[in-house]
Write an enzyme that holds these catalytic residues in place. Structure first.
Site, mmCIF file in Angstrom:
data_model
loop_
_atom_site.group_PDB
_atom_site.id
_atom_site.type_symbol
_atom_site.label_atom_id
_atom_site.label_comp_id
_atom_site.label_asym_id
_atom_site.label_seq_id
_atom_site.Cartn_x
_atom_site.Cartn_y
_atom_site.Cartn_z
ATOM 1 N N SER A 169 4.759 2.368 8.000
ATOM 2 C CA SER A 169 4.424 1.208 7.174
ATOM 3 C C SER A 169 5.634 0.735 6.376
ATOM 4 C CB SER A 169 3.292 1.556 6.213
ATOM 5 O OG SER A 169 2.093 1.769 6.905
ATOM 6 N N HIS B 163 0.815 -1.216 0.000
ATOM 7 C CA HIS B 163 0.000 0.000 0.000
ATOM 8 C C HIS B 163 0.851 1.270 0.000
ATOM 9 C CE1 HIS B 163 0.502 -0.355 4.493
ATOM 10 N NE2 HIS B 163 0.609 0.944 4.376
ATOM 11 N N ASP C 182 0.050 -7.693 1.264
ATOM 12 C CA ASP C 182 0.503 -6.313 1.449
ATOM 13 C C ASP C 182 2.032 -6.219 1.493
ATOM 14 O OD1 ASP C 182 0.209 -3.599 1.645
ATOM 15 O OD2 ASP C 182 -0.175 -3.593 3.805
#
Length: 506
Positions: free
Chosen positions: A327, A170, A249
């Site tokens: 992230s 993402h 992901d």
């Protein structure tokens, strides 16, 4: 604090036993301006207590007195002074206060062993953590020219000496280009590969400690990675996409950097982790690069959803602060080994609420190795869309997965699987409810994904479904078995990002 109490006790005793107009005491750090009295300036090794040095204050322009009388007065004062001094030195409170005052204070920079170990882990791991900036394209409304504009930022870490960088899918999902910043040393690693460095590098900017927020990797102290004589700088490289796995992901990028600049993290394992173990997260929250947060492993076996809705299982929960920008950063154990990749948080505000999630390293390792070898991860899928379990419960479906849509040209449609549809009269006709895949019982969509992953694309599976049909104005549930062929996930997953090769504007 103890020294302060001791000094206060000593001052009270001194004030009671010695006239303040004659004696003056100061600490052993020196004399106050304009004072002639000195006290506790040296230590007597024979008594192991500070030597008390006193100085009297002499006044001028006083009338002369009778010498004999003055001798008597001086003798009386000297006798009284000697008695007071002996009484003070014999006091237990004086002994305790003097001993505490003479004890060497703890150094301000002294650290606990746990602190030193945590600092060592951070300084060793920081060169392996990268800052990722992503860009997208926008057309100028006035000139109609296409321009690159910042899209977002995230974290990542160096996987190997080949320049592979691991991050979250993402982070780069909608990007048209990306640049990766590494912490490097001017006189240390990389100096022997200057030709490759110049060829692949976008820009190099020295980090000014007066301008950029301080981290231990930017100091001039010596570490295991950067010598004290070196200057720390940021080297920025263009990134290319090696492969992505939206279902987990995970994305793998690559930079053309000399291997001497690439310091991979030490891989650990997510097997055998225990709740309560220490965890360390390094990343770039809110653009603050190379930020360290510490906590513990708060839970194991959690489940989060990937950007395409597929569940990610066996996720690690930690209370180490994870914020937007973290992230793709590493989660380390107390030995500095990689145990997970930070990927998501649970928060009503969007900032850290003490509940962060990391994909376990065992899962990351399998996916990354597959992406490097093949460029993509292919999984078996049924090729259908479904209704989430929590929404299906509102319809009275407690167990199983409700099929919403079955593409007309899919294998599931040819096998006879039925989706949910609206009738000509406007009523909703419930589709098939999958309750079994082979012998595996299906209660939620997570059970469905796990059951299907045991197969390969092209394999045939038996689906046990509940089909609701109307019979004599009544709804009757029939259970039936449908045999269908599994398809490849590559047919349904979003296309892999492709970065352009134009230079990134600085």
């Amino acid at each position: 604090m103890v020294i302060g109490h001791a000094a206060a006790i000593l001052s009270v005793l001194t004030a009671a036993l010695f006239p303040s107009s004659i004696y003056s005491f100061v600490t052993n750090h020196g004399n106050p301006p304009g004072r002639t009295g000195v006290g506790f300036t040296s230590q007597d090794p024979t008594r192991n207590v500070p030597t008390l040095l006193c100085a009297s204050t002499r006044t001028t322009n006083q009338p002369e007195e009778d010498p004999e009388r003055q001798d008597d007065v001086d003798g009386t004062k000297e006798s009284m002074s000697r008695q007071r001094r002996n009484l003070l030195l014999a006091s237990p409170l004086f002994t305790v206060a003097a001993w505490v005052s003479a004890s060497p204070p703890r150094a301000a920079h002294a650290m606990e062993d746990s602190e030193s170990k945590r600092i060592e882990i951070f300084e060793k791991a920081s060169p392996s953590v990268v800052f990722i900036d992503t860009f997208t394209e926008r057309r100028d409304a006035f000139t109609t020219n296409v321009m690159e504009v910042p899209l977002g930022s995230g974290s990542g870490f160096i996987w190997d000496k080949m320049g592979h960088i691991v991050t979250n899918y993402h982070v780069v999902r909608n990007a048209k280009s990306a640049q990766i910043a590494l912490l490097t040393s001017e006189t240390g690693a990389g100096s022997s590969s200057s030709s490759t460095f110049k060829q692949s590098k976008i820009s190099t900017a020295f980090i000014d400690p007066d301008v950029v927020p301080f981290t231990s990797m930017r100091s001039q102290t010596s570490t295991n990675n950067f010598p004290a004589s070196s200057r720390t700088k940021q080297s920025v490289f263009k990134a290319t996409v090696v492969g992505v796995d939206p279902g987990k992901d995970i994305a793998v990028l690559r930079v053309e950097a000399p291997d001497s600049l690439l310091q991979p993290l030490t891989l650990g394992t997510s097997k055998g982790l225990k709740v309560g173990q220490q965890s360390l997260a390094i990343g770039n929250p809110f653009g603050l690069d190379h930020t360290l947060t510490a906590g513990i492993i708060s839970g194991l076996g959690r489940e989060v959803k990937s950007p395409i809705g597929r569940p990610i299982t066996n996720v690690i929960q930690t209370d180490a602060a994870i914020n937007p920008g973290n992230s793709g950063g590493p989660l380390l154990d107390s030995s500095g080994r990689l145990i997970g990749m930070n990927t998501a948080i649970y928060s009503p505000s969007g900032a850290s609420a003490g509940i962060g999630f990391a994909i376990p390293i065992d899962t990351v390792k399998y996916i990354v190795e597959t992406l490097i070898a093949d460029g993509r991860v292919v999984r078996p899928v049924l090729g259908i869309s479904y209704l989430e379990s929590r929404q299906a419960k509102a319809l009275g479906i407690q167990n199983g997965v409700l099929v919403l849509d079955v593409p007309a040209d899919s294998a599931a449609a040819r096998a006879g699987l039925k989706g949910t549809r609206r009738t000509e009269s406007g009523l909703i006709e419930i589709g098939d409810i999958i309750v079994k895949v082979g012998d595996d019982i299906i209660n939620t969509e997570s059970d469905l994904f796990q059951a299907v992953e045991d197969y390969q694309p092209g394999d045939y599976v038996d689906l046990t479904v509940n089909r609701i049909a109307a019979s004599d104005n009544e709804l009757v549930t029939k259970q039936m078995v449908i045999r269908t062929q599994l398809q490849s996930s590559a047919m349904y997953e979003p296309p892999q990002p492709q970065f352009n090769n134009r230079p990134i504007s600085q």
